[in-house]
Structure formats: structure tokens, C-alpha cells
Design a protein around this motif. Structure first.
Motif, mmCIF file in Angstrom:
data_model
loop_
_atom_site.group_PDB
_atom_site.id
_atom_site.type_symbol
_atom_site.label_atom_id
_atom_site.label_comp_id
_atom_site.label_asym_id
_atom_site.label_seq_id
_atom_site.Cartn_x
_atom_site.Cartn_y
_atom_site.Cartn_z
ATOM 1 N N VAL A 160 33.807 -4.729 90.390
ATOM 2 C CA VAL A 160 32.943 -5.924 90.446
ATOM 3 C C VAL A 160 32.090 -5.873 91.680
ATOM 4 N N ASP A 161 32.721 -5.452 92.787
ATOM 5 C CA ASP A 161 31.976 -5.398 94.047
ATOM 6 C C ASP A 161 30.933 -4.323 94.013
ATOM 7 N N ASP A 162 31.340 -3.262 93.520
ATOM 8 C CA ASP A 162 30.409 -2.108 93.572
ATOM 9 C C ASP A 162 29.355 -2.237 92.498
ATOM 10 N N SER A 163 28.068 -2.272 92.949
ATOM 11 C CA SER A 163 26.987 -2.388 91.968
ATOM 12 C C SER A 163 26.814 -1.101 91.160
ATOM 13 N N LYS A 164 27.297 -0.065 91.760
ATOM 14 C CA LYS A 164 27.099 1.239 91.069
ATOM 15 C C LYS A 164 28.299 1.626 90.196
ATOM 16 N N SER A 165 29.176 0.646 90.076
ATOM 17 C CA SER A 165 30.412 1.029 89.365
ATOM 18 C C SER A 165 30.182 1.395 87.914
ATOM 19 N N LYS A 168 29.908 4.952 87.292
ATOM 20 C CA LYS A 168 31.017 5.855 87.624
ATOM 21 C C LYS A 168 31.875 6.125 86.388
ATOM 22 N N ILE A 169 32.250 7.288 86.326
ATOM 23 C CA ILE A 169 33.122 7.711 85.204
ATOM 24 C C ILE A 169 34.310 8.430 85.799
ATOM 25 N N TYR A 170 35.426 8.071 85.261
ATOM 26 C CA TYR A 170 36.622 8.766 85.760
ATOM 27 C C TYR A 170 36.812 10.066 84.971
ATOM 28 N N ASP A 171 36.856 11.139 85.719
ATOM 29 C CA ASP A 171 37.085 12.463 85.079
ATOM 30 C C ASP A 171 38.578 12.736 85.109
ATOM 31 N N GLU A 172 39.137 12.485 83.982
ATOM 32 C CA GLU A 172 40.595 12.659 83.883
ATOM 33 C C GLU A 172 41.015 14.087 84.209
ATOM 34 N N TYR A 173 40.223 14.932 83.801
ATOM 35 C CA TYR A 173 40.570 16.347 83.888
ATOM 36 C C TYR A 173 40.740 16.785 85.336
ATOM 37 N N ASN A 174 39.747 16.424 86.092
ATOM 38 C CA ASN A 174 39.831 16.832 87.493
ATOM 39 C C ASN A 174 40.399 15.723 88.373
ATOM 40 N N ASP A 175 40.686 14.623 87.720
ATOM 41 C CA ASP A 175 41.238 13.464 88.416
ATOM 42 C C ASP A 175 40.334 13.004 89.556
ATOM 43 N N GLU A 176 39.099 12.673 89.152
ATOM 44 C CA GLU A 176 38.180 12.179 90.190
ATOM 45 C C GLU A 176 37.155 11.261 89.555
ATOM 46 N N GLU A 177 36.568 10.488 90.346
ATOM 47 C CA GLU A 177 35.498 9.603 89.902
ATOM 48 C C GLU A 177 34.203 10.347 89.999
ATOM 49 N N GLU A 183 19.142 10.659 86.713
ATOM 50 C CA GLU A 183 18.697 11.734 85.793
ATOM 51 C C GLU A 183 19.620 11.797 84.582
ATOM 52 N N GLU A 184 20.890 11.792 84.855
ATOM 53 C CA GLU A 184 21.878 11.925 83.794
ATOM 54 C C GLU A 184 21.871 10.695 82.924
ATOM 55 N N ILE A 185 21.739 9.586 83.519
ATOM 56 C CA ILE A 185 21.693 8.341 82.751
ATOM 57 C C ILE A 185 20.537 8.395 81.783
ATOM 58 N N ARG A 186 19.424 8.884 82.297
ATOM 59 C CA ARG A 186 18.221 8.977 81.466
ATOM 60 C C ARG A 186 18.460 9.916 80.276
ATOM 61 N N LEU A 187 19.101 10.946 80.593
ATOM 62 C CA LEU A 187 19.393 11.944 79.542
ATOM 63 C C LEU A 187 20.258 11.341 78.455
ATOM 64 N N VAL A 188 21.235 10.592 78.936
ATOM 65 C CA VAL A 188 22.149 9.964 77.974
ATOM 66 C C VAL A 188 21.399 8.951 77.131
ATOM 67 N N GLN A 189 20.535 8.226 77.816
ATOM 68 C CA GLN A 189 19.779 7.215 77.081
ATOM 69 C C GLN A 189 18.898 7.848 76.024
#
Lengths: 731, 440
Positions: A160-165, A168-177, A183-189
């Protein structure tokens, strides 16, 4: 697609350029930084896709879903969307003015190799590490420990605090955020909108004609060759000239008249050829009706018309013999009446066709001559006994047995009149008459020429007699041999079987045999006679051998004696093998080992005589029903050949010592002479050719020829007849 | 006689052709016909021709007594009708045919047989004064003409198988050799001219031992110094015949054993050499010339031996066991031999490259036991056979000139005697003499 490839090919070089640039200007603004960011993210993405693409995609779509939701839910999100759009635009601008090579970086397959994946657990589900403290291993094999998870509330608050949250995506595989870049967002869109993921990709770009160039010398054309460019073939024209010449010379002919097919066919001809043409399975033509002849004419010649007497005589005939049709004369065809039997005849014809047996008789067309075995001509097999030139007369009873001396100068004969006679072969003179007193069964001359001793079996005794031939020294030796010291110390074994006595009248030894249960021709006699055949006349040696024989053969003889039969026997000429016949079979014994070696099955009703080939590998066996079996000891225990020649019992068989001859004599008063060649080559079977039937003896008391023996050196045959005559057949 | 000739001519006048013939002969003038050609019917046989010749002779010489003649055309005896003969030989009847006539050879007279006690196994008639016979009763006998036995040779203990007259010393003493089945040979000497009333028994002066089986045949050298013998032990042995007196003054290999017996001394001799080569019984030997011996054997061969070298020079293979052999005929070179089949074969060893017989006579029915050439004639020989017949042969025809059928059983031996008689002995223990055989 082609352009795309092209572009990627082009880009490879540009990436390098780009890298150089990167190293050069570090002071590039945010743009550059962003770019780097996106680059790394892309790499990350690439990594993840390579790991487990589907899972990743699913997660991505989830993320985007949530992203959409958030889009719909809040202004902020809106704002950010805007922001994203702006960024997108900016980026587009950036793209356009930036170097062309830039866009390929994300796509480059080699990007994966640049950064190794952090976690290297392989292609296994992450659930396996659910309860572990680590999520996998890094490239050096060390455990990667899981980060401490925030509890849900804290994380929510942080989100909630973080505007950029939302980025963020949690990468389960590497266990990291992972924080997605703009750029990537645009690509996804763009992907969500169904557009090409890259902005710079123009789906509807103009066609580039890559193969068009200005200095084209050879235009690509599909136009057919014009006729004016045709060059006729030189070789074809030559060939044509050749043909033309050939036609002119008349070598090639056209318009040959076709073979005219016959317009007419032979109405009465045989159908058999047509039947063969018709390719039916088994077409058998119907039998032909009898063709009409002159007598069936309406106006036959006078000679066909039967006279009244003939007509009357027909009446006397049997109905079957009567002619079916009686020719008649009519003045014109008009006056011929209807044929009264027309229906009957055609019916019978139909019945014939219907009922006649249509079976092709298979006839094997073989010349019976060819079925005969190819045998050499008798002329080539000379010499063999053919004609009787000498007769030896003097016996008063049937001559039972004969034996020739080794040199062939004399022979001895034994008869039922109780005498043994010694004859001179060349003149037919009877040299000596030995009165035995009992009917003789067997005589045998000692095969050693230096000891002219004769063994005779008569009654239940065996006599060894001096023939009185030879010079004084030989006579002296014979006398020594035949002398028996009267009170011989009874040999414990022999005493029970036999006693050696001096013959009271004649010069010789009498062997008296005490076991009288046996048949008249005692076993002992036959053994003894053949022991003499072996040439073993040393006294003790002989006794030993006899003992051995007795024990070996006692069983056989005992059994045969109980059947009331005479044991037949023959010794192998070179080896210590002994052949004894039972009623139907021949048993072969090894005398040294004292055991049975082989049993020959004759297949005859009753064996009457046996003889062995001088080489020892072949045996002939005569039988009571007139059959002669030839055994090849190397082949099998069955006869190699069975000759059925005599209509009556065979009484004796004999081999010639040196010529390839053998003979059989029979009660039908004949002796048969055969050529029996035994080859030293083991692959070649013996050749047996019947040569001659020797006749001349007359029957007496139902007996014919009782014995036959070959002359030891000449191809001559002695036959002893029941008519008390001995005949010599010469070549 | 005239009538006799006319009748056949009359009969055949219509249906027979005539041939122009001219008779010629080597006979002396009383038997010579005029040499002009005459026409005779072509169907005349030997008998007809003979009567024609007799007729012609009678025309010249009225006292002529007719006698049988034999006729030769181109060196062959006429044995059927003249026409058939000409056809068979392919001789043209157009030309004048030259017919040579000779005296017919046939025994005229059967003399009284001399009876023996046993089978007569051997006979020798080479001395005109007497006949020597060997017999199965172990004795040899000497017979004078007329069936008189003058000497009995006593000593063998086996049947005498062969006899041979070796030589006559001067005129008086005669040496003979006998071979016997007791494996010995014996030499005897006696006075042939001696007149005796009853047979005189004599003993041999020499016994030749060495054979290991019965001796079958004996033959003397022409000079009479040596004899050879063939035996059942497959060898031929050579022996010296000279008695003690002659042997004293010459160096000989022979070892003598003076075996003084009670009555008279008997010498024993050993073989001076042995010819080995035959593989079976040597059944017959002849020694016609000084240096060659011919032998026949049961191993089916005839061999010629060189006496000096002791080797066989040639070998004729016959295919049959042989019983007898004789040398004679043209140039004393033809070999006649008979054996275990009814065929008498004659070889010419001078013919190169062939061992086929030049003549084969096959009128006998059984084994041939003896054959002898006439010692003067080139053409005539006799053969004796087990069928009981003695046949007189002429090489110029394939038929026997005459068949002497006086024996009742096997004939074992036969010989010529005095050039005009045939003597033969056989199983019927008789010595038959058929005399009057006129061979010029």
C-alpha cells in the motif's frame, strides 16, 4: 517473417556496436539507464521462459490480470497508465531517433548466455523445495537460502505504501522481487492488446524487392523459345537419310500384306487344339458323333444296298449286332421320308454327352528299358565261369561239401555216402578215397599249402586227416602234427567238451565231442574247421583259442542249438572278428575282446549260408527263400542290396579270392555267378552285376546244388550236386 | 569208274554252272595229271574233285588205283562245294581256275590199342623205334610197334605226368626223362633194340629233385644235354642229364651225391638254374632251340625264355589257363597252345605289335590237353581234347582234316610217331595208334 530474420541478422552487428557505445558513454541520462534496466529484465524474462515457459506465461497473465484490476480500481493506477503511455511514447521517440540496432537486443538469443541463471535446480517443480530452507543451488553448488518471508499484513502494508508495488512481481523461482520496468510494462500492454510486442515492428511494411538491381543482363523470362531459333539435329537427319536409302533399296518394306486369317474353319476337324487354346482348367472335348458316310446318302451306290438275303440274315443276328441303319435308295431327295429315329438319336447323343466319363487319363509314357539300372556289359566283366568242361564223378551219394587246396591243384569233396574224395582239378582224377563211414557234413582244406591236412566233420566228430599229398618232408611234418599221445592229461576245461583221439583206421585225429545235445553238425566241428582255416595248427594255441571261442559263443550256440538250427559262421580274413548267423540276423563278435560288436539285420526268413569278401568289409548271406543279401559293413547293419534270383533255397554262397566274383548255388539245380566289385575308394559303393546262370546238375531228392566253391586262382567255379557229380565251370 | 564220274556230271548238266579248271600238283609223275584245262561242274565237292582227278590219272595210267586227294585253291583247302568256296572267297569263276591237289591226309588204319593199368598221362613218339608212355600207376612204359611192351620204368612214387626221349647214344642206348607228381624227375637209360619176351623192369640212373610241387611237364634240349621242367610251384628248372661217366670229365656246377643203393647206384641231381616268372602252375614247356624255352602256364600266358640269361623275352597273354604248347609250323616259329577252353590257338611271334592268335581252331568240345606239330610239315598239327577226340588240323582250313574218335573218355596226351602215325593216350587206359597218315 523474412524481414524479421533479416533484421535480426542485421542487429547482431548492431548489438556489438551498442555495447561499445555503452562502454563509451557512461554519462548517458536516464534513458540509457532505463534501457539497461529493461535489458536486464528482458534477460530475466528470457531466463524464466526458458525455465518453465507455461508456468511463467500463466503467472504473467495473472499479473496482468491483477494489473488490469488495479487499472480499473484506482486513479493512481490510471495515472500510472498514463504515465506508462507517455513513457511508451517517449520510448517510441527514443526508438526512432536511437540507433536501429537497439531493438534487437531484447530478442537476441545470445542474451541468455550472458547472465547465468542464479538457481540451478534443473527442470523440477519448485514444490519439491517448498519445505526446504533453500530454494535451490547456485552455479557453484551452494545452497540458495530462501529469504525471510514477510507476513501478509506487513507485505500488504508495504504494498500500500509503495507506489511502485504494482510493478513488482515475486519471482518464486529465484525467490526475489522483480520490479518491471516501464519498457516491460509497455510490452505487456501491447501483448494484451493483441499487437506485436515490439513497437518498431511494422506489420504492414512495404514490400522490398531484394532481387531487383539495375544492371540486370539476363532478364528472367518464361517466354517459350521462338521457332526461328530451332536448329535441326544433324544425327537425326543422318538417320533419316539412312532410312530413306534403306527404303529405296527395298531393305525396309512397308505395307506388307497381313496374314489373312482363314475365313473358313474345319467343321469336322478335331477340337483338341481349340481346347488347348481355350484356357479352361480341364476342358475335355465332347466325343464326336460318327460322321455320315456314303450309305447314309439318299441315293447310295448299289453295293451299299443290302440284298434280301442279307436283310434276312440280319433278322437272325442278335439285336446288338444288327446294323442300326439299313441303307435305302430314293429316286429324289423329295421322296426321302422323315427320319423316324431323329428324336431318339438326338436324345441318345445328348445322353452320351451327358453321361460319358470326361476324365483325362494320365498315362505315364516311360520306356521300361530306362527304368533298369545301368549296368556294365557282361563282356567287359570277363573272365567269369561260363561253361562246364569237367565233371568229377565217383561219389555215390549227394556231394555235400567241397573245399579247394590253396594252390588250386586239388580239391576235396565230402558226400553223404560216407566218403571224402580228393580230386585232381586238371584231369578230373580221384586221387584218394577216404572212407569215413558216416555222412559228411563239411570238409575244409588247410589253407596253408605246406600242411596238406583236411578237416572233415562227420556225425558228431571232427576228423583231421592226412591227405597223403606233398613230398616226404611235408608228410613227415603232417604225421608229427597228427600224432596224438594217447593218454593226454585231461585238460580240466577241455576234457568236458572234447577228447582228442587217434583215428583208428585213417591217418589222422578224431575229435570226439561229448555234448551231444546239439545238432548233428556240432558247433565244435564248425569252429574247429574254421580254426584250421585260420591256419592255427599249433596244438596249445589251438586249444586256447577254442576255449576262448567256446566261452564267447556258448550263449549264442546254446540258444541256436535249442532252436535246432545249424549255426553258420565265418571268420574275418584279416582281423580277429567272427560272424555267426542266428536264424534271421548275423552277429559279429570280436574274438579278442570277446564281445558282440555289431548285429546285421538281414530281413530274411532264414539264413542258410554266409560268405565274406576277401577284403573283409563285405558279406553275402544266402537265405532259404532264395534271396541273397549283400552287406557292406561300412554302410549299415541293413543289407546294401538284396538279390532275389533263385526260385528255391540257396544252399551256399561263395566269394572268389582274387577275381571280383561271387556265386550262389541253390536247390533249383543252378548256380548264379555275379560280378561283385568292391572298390578301395570308400565313396564308391560295390558294383554288383549278375553274370551267368550255370545249369547242368539234376535234381535228386528235391536237392539241387549243395555247395559251390571258386577255384583259388582261376575264375572257375566248382559246384557239388545232390546228383553225386561235381562240376567245374570254366571261363 | 567212268560211270561214277559221268553220273554226277549228267545229273548236274542242266542245273549247274561249269568252271574251267586246271589241276596241278607237286606230286611225282605217276600222280600227275595232264596240265590242260578242263570244265567241271561247279557244285563238285572234295570227293567229286578227287574222283575227277582219279579218273584223269586212270586215263593216263590204266593201272592207277584211285586214292583220295585234297584240293587247294589259292593256298586254302576246299572244304565245301567248289561253287560255294569260290563265292565265299570271292574268286572269279570266269578265269581258268588253278587247283592244286595233294594227297589227302587222314589216318588209314586204327591199330590195336596198347592197354595200360591206369590212365595214360604222357606219350612221346619222337623215336621211330619205340613209343614211351607215362601212366598214372607211377610207371613209364616202352612200346614197340604192334603193342609190345618192352620196358617198364619203375621208381616214381607218384603218377608220371610227362615223358621225354632225350637222345640215343649211338643206336643202342636210349636216354629218357620222366616227370612225376611226386615232385621229382628221373632219367632212365635202356637198350631199345633189346629183344625181350616179357617187359623188362628198369630203374632210373638219376633222380632230379628240387621242385616243391608236382612236376607237370618236361622237355629236353635238342642236343640232349639238358632238360627243363615246368612245375606246380610256378617255376621252370633246368637240369643236366649227363650221367656219372660224362660228368666226370667236365666241370659242372652240379653237386653229385653218390647214393649207393643195394642194387645199383642212383645219382641225384639238382637244378642248375631256375626260371622264375610265372605266377601259376607251369603246365607245359618246350625247348625247340638251343637258346630258347617256351612255356605255357595256368596264369594265362605263354612265355619265351632266354636260357643263357634266364629271363623271359616275350609274353603272350591268352586269357585262358593253358595246358599244352608246341612250337612248329612255318620256320618252326609258330606257337600252338591249348588250354581250359575248346579252342586251339596258334600265334606267330614274328608278327610285330600283336598278341592276337593268327589261327583259332574251335571244333573241340572241351579242354585241350595236348597239341603237337608234325615235325616235317608246316601245316599239320594234332590236338587232343577232354572230349575224347584227337583232331588232325591243317592250317589251310578251319575244319579238322580228320577226327580220331578211338578213345572213350578224355584224351590226356597225343603225339606223332614215325611221321605217319598219331599216338594218343587217355583216361580209358589205352594207347591208340592211328597210322597211315600220309604227309609228304
Amino acid at each position: 517473417m523474412r524481414e524479421r530474420k533479416k533484421s535480426s541478422a542485421v542487429e547482431v552487428s548492431s548489438v556489438k556496436k551498442k555495447k561499445e557505445k555503452k562502454t563509451k558513454d557512461n554519462n548517458e541520462p536516464r534513458e540509457q539507464k532505463e534501457k539497461e534496466e529493461s535489458q536486464s529484465i528482458m534477460k530475466q524474462q528470457k531466463n524464466t521462459t526458458s525455465r518453465s515457459k507455461k508456468e511463467k506465461q500463466r503467472k504473467a497473465t495473472e499479473d496482468y490480470q491483477s494489473l488490469r484490476e488495479s487499472e480499473l480500481s484506482g486513479d493512481e493506477v490510471h495515472g500510472t497508465d498514463h504515465d506508462v503511455d507517455n513513457a511508451d511514447d517517449h520510448h517510441e521517440e527514443d526508438q526512432t531517433d536511437g540507433s536501429e540496432g537497439h531493438r534487437g537486443v531484447e530478442e537476441s538469443d545470445s542474451s541468455e548466455d550472458e547472465v547465468a541463471p542464479r538457481n540451478t535446480i534443473g527442470d523440477v517443480p519448485l514444490e519439491w523445495y517448498k519445505d526446504e530452507k533453500h530454494i535451490g543451488y547456485d552455479i557453484s553448488g551452494k545452497k540458495i537460502t530462501k529469504k525471510e518471508r514477510q507476513d501478509k499484513l506487513a507485505s500488504f502494508l508495504a504494498n500500500v505504501d509503495d507506489s511502485k508495488s504494482w510493478r513488482k512481481i515475486y519471482d518464486e523461482y529465484n525467490d526475489e522481487e522483480v520490479e518491471l520496468t516501464k519498457e516491460e510494462i509497455r510490452l505487456v500492454q501491447r501483448l494484451l492488446k493483441g499487437k506485436a510486442p515490439h513497437t518498431d515492428f511494422d506489420q504492414y511494411a512495404d514490400y522490398v524487392d531484394w532481387f531487383k538491381y539495375d544492371d540486370a543482363l539476363h532478364p528472367l523470362s518464361n517466354a517459350p523459345e521462338p521457332k526461328r531459333r530451332f536448329i535441326p539435329s544433324k544425327w537425326e537427319s543422318k538417320k533419316v537419310v539412312q532410312y530413306v536409302r534403306a527404303i529405296r533399296k527395298g531393305l525396309i518394306k512397308f505395307d506388307e500384306p497381313k496374314e489373312e486369317e482363314p475365313k473358313f474353319y474345319l467343321l469336322w476337324g478335331d477340337d483338341s487344339s481349340a481346347a488347348e487354346k481355350a484356357n479352361h482348367l480341364a476342358y475335355i472335348p465332347a466325343p464326336k458323333p460318327k460322321l455320315p458316310g456314303h450309305e447314309e446318302s439318299y441315293n447310295p451306290s448299289l453295293e451299299y444296298i443290302p440284298t434280301q438275303e442279307e436283310l434276312n440274315s440280319y433278322q437272325l443276328m442278335y439285336e446288338e449286332d444288327r446294323p442300326k441303319f439299313i441303307p435305302r435308295r430314293f429316286t429324289s431327295l423329295r421322296s426321302v421320308p422323315a427320319y423316324e429315329n431323329a428324336v431318339k438319336d438326338s436324345f441318345e447323343r445328348c445322353m452320351d454327352l451327358y453321361l460319358c466319363p470326361r476324365v483325362r487319363k494320365k498315362r505315364v509314357n516311360i520306356d521300361p528299358e530306362t527304368l533298369k539300372p545301368k549296368l556294365p556289359s557282361r563282356k567287359d566283366l570277363k573272365p567269369y565261369p561260363v561253361a562246364c568242361y569237367l565233371e568229377y564223378k565217383g561219389h555215390k551219394g549227394a556231394v555235400v561239401s567241397i573245399s579247394t587246396e590253396a594252390s588250386g591243384q586239388w580239391f576235396a569233396s565230402g558226400s553223404t555216402d560216407g566218403t571224402v574224395r580228393i580230386w585232381e582239378v586238371e584231369s578230373g582224377r580221384c586221387l584218394r578215397v577216404l572212407e569215413i563211414g558216416e555222412a559228411i557234413q563239411y570238409v575244409a582244406w588247410n589253407p596253408l599249402p605246406e600242411l596238406p591236412v583236411l578237416a572233415v566233420s562227420a556225425g558228431q566228430d571232427v576228423l583231421i586227416l592226412n591227405t597223403g599229398l606233398g613230398n616226404e618232408e611235408e608228410q613227415r611234418r603232417v604225421k608229427d602234427l597228427l600224432h596224438v599221445e594217447t593218454p593226454t592229461a585231461p585238460d580240466d576245461n577241455m576234457a568236458s567238451i572234447v577228447s582228442w583221439l587217434q583215428h583208428d583206421k585213417l591217418d589222422g585225429i578224431r575229435l570226439r565231442h561229448f555234448k551231444v545235445a546239439f545238432s548233428p553238425l556240432s558247433i565244435f566241428s564248425c569252429i574247429f574247421v574254421l580254426v584250421l582255416d585260420l591256419g592255427l595248427v599249433e596244438d596249445h594255441l589251438l586249444k586256447n583259442l577254442l576255449l576262448a571261442l567256446m566261452f564267447t559263443l556258448d550263449g549264442v550256440f546254446g540258444r541256436m542249438a535249442s532252436q535246432g538250427r545249424l549255426p553258420l559262421h565265418v571268420f574275418h580274413p584279416t582281423r580277429s572278428i567272427f560272424f555267426v548267423s542266428t536264424k534271421k540276423n548275423i552277429r559279429v563278435y570280436d574274438l579278442l575282446k570277446q564281445r558282440l560288436i555289431k548285429k546285421l539285420e538281414t530281413g530274411l526268413k532264414e539264413v542258410s549260408s554266409i560268405a565274406i569278401h576277401p577284403a573283409g568289409d563285405n558279406l553275402i548271406v544266402g537265405s532259404r527263400e532264395g534271396k541273397l543279401c549283400w552287406f557292406d559293413m561300412d554302410l549299415s547293419s541293413k543289407p546294401y542290396r538284396v538279390l532275389k534270383c533263385h526260385p528255391k533255397d540257396i544252399t551256399n554262397v561263395a566269394f572268389h579270392r582274387s577275381y571280383p566274383l561271387f556265386a550262389s548255388c541253390s536247390d533249383d539245380c543252378t548256380a548264379y555267378v555275379f560280378h561283385g566289385m568292391v572298390y578301395s575308394d570308400l565313396n564308391q559303393n560295390p558294383l554288383i552285376v549278375p553274370l551267368e546262370i550255370l545249369r547242368g546238375h539234376t535234381s535228386s531228392n528235391g536237392r539241387g546244388v549243395m555247395d559251390c566253391k571258386f577255384h583259388p586262382r582261376q575264375p572257375w567255379l566248382f559246384t557239388a550236386g545232390a546228383d553225386s557229380v561235381i562240376r567245374l565251370y570254366c571261363h | 569208274m567212268d560211270m561214277n564220274i559221268e553220273t554226277p556230271e549228267d545229273q548236274n548238266e542242266e542245273n549247274s554252272r561249269r568252271v574251267q579248271v586246271r589241276f596241278k600238283t607237286k606230286l611225282k609223275p605217276p600222280q600227275k595229271v595232264p596240265s590242260n584245262s578242263i570244265a567241271i561242274p561247279s557244285n563238285l565237292t572234295r570227293f567229286g574233285l578227287s574222283s575227277v582227278v582219279n579218273n584223269l590219272l586212270q586215263a593216263v595210267n590204266p593201272e592207277w588205283k584211285s586214292e583220295p586227294f585234297d584240293f587247294l585253291v589259292n593256298g586254302e583247302l576246299v572244304r565245301m562245294s567248289l561253287e560255294q568256296f569260290l563265292l565265299a572267297k570271292g574268286i572269279s569263276a570266269e578265269k581258268v581256275l588253278e587247283i592244286e591237289y595233294i594227297k589227302a591226309v587222314a589216318p588209314q588204319k586204327e591199330e590195336e590199342p596198347s592197354l595200360h593199368d591206369d590212365w595214360v598221362s604222357a606219350v612221346d613218339g619222337s623215336n621211330p623205334g619205340f613209343i614211351l608212355t607215362g601212366c598214372y600207376d607211377n610207371l613209364g612204359r616202352v612200346w614197340k610197334a604192334g603193342g609190345v611192351c618192352t620196358h617198364i620204368l619203375e621208381g616214381h612214387c607218384g603218377a608220371v605226368s610227362s615223358v621225354n626221349i632225350i637222345k640215343s647214344d649211338g643206336l643202342k642206348y636210349v636216354t629218357v626223362a620222366t616227370a612225376s607228381k611226386d615232385q621229382t624227375l628221373r632219367l632212365w637209360k635202356f637198350d631199345a633194340e633189346e629183344l625181350v619176351n616179357h617187359p623188362k623192369k628198369i630203374r632210373s640212373f638219376k633222380i632230379l629233385r628240387g621242385h616243391k610241387a608236382s612236376v607237370h611237364s618236361i622237355a629236353a634240349e635238342t642236343s640232349g644235354n639238358m632238360v627243363c621242367s615246368g612245375s606246380w610251384d610256378c617255376t621252370i628248372s633246368l637240369w643236366r642229364t649227363n650221367d656219372s661217366d660224362a660228368a666226370g670229365n667236365q666241370v659242372s656246377i652240379k653237386k653229385r651225391k653218390g647214393n649207393n643203393q643195394v642194387e645199383e647206384p642212383q645219382l641225384e641231381g639238382e637244378a642248375i638254374s631256375t626260371l622264375v616268372g610265372h605266377t601259376q602252375c607251369v603246365s607245359s614247356v618246350v625247348w625247340p632251340q638251343q637258346e630258347t624255352i617256351y612255356s605255357a602256364s595256368w596264369d594265362h600266358s605263354v612265355r619265351t625264355w632266354d636260357v643263357e640269361m634266364g629271363k623271359d623275352l616275350s609274353d603272350i597273354f591268352c586269357g585262358k589257363a593253358l595246358n599244352c604248347i608246341d612250337i612248329g609250323g612255318e620256320g618252326a616259329a609258330l606257337i600252338a597252345a591249348g588250354g581250359s577252353d575248346p579252342i586251339l590257338r596258334i600265334w606267330d611271334p614274328r608278327k610285330p605289335g600283336t598278341s592276337a592268335p593268327v589261327f583259332q581252331f574251335s571244333s573241340h568240345n572241351s579242354w585241350i590237353s595236348a597239341c603237337k606239330w608234325h615235325n616235317k610239315s608246316w601245316f599239320h598239327l594234332i590236338s587232343a581234347s577232354y572230349d575224347g577226340k584227337v583232331m588232325l588240323w591243317d592250317l589251310r582250313t578251319a575244319w579238322p582234316l580228320s577226327v580220331i574218335d578211338s578213345h572213350k573218355d578224355k584224351v590226356l596226351c597225343a603225339d606223332w610217331w614215325r611221321g605217319d602215325s598219331v599216338i594218343s593216350g587217355g583216361v580209358d587206359s589205352k594207347l591208340c595208334v592211328s597210322s597211315g597218315v600220309s604227309i609228304q
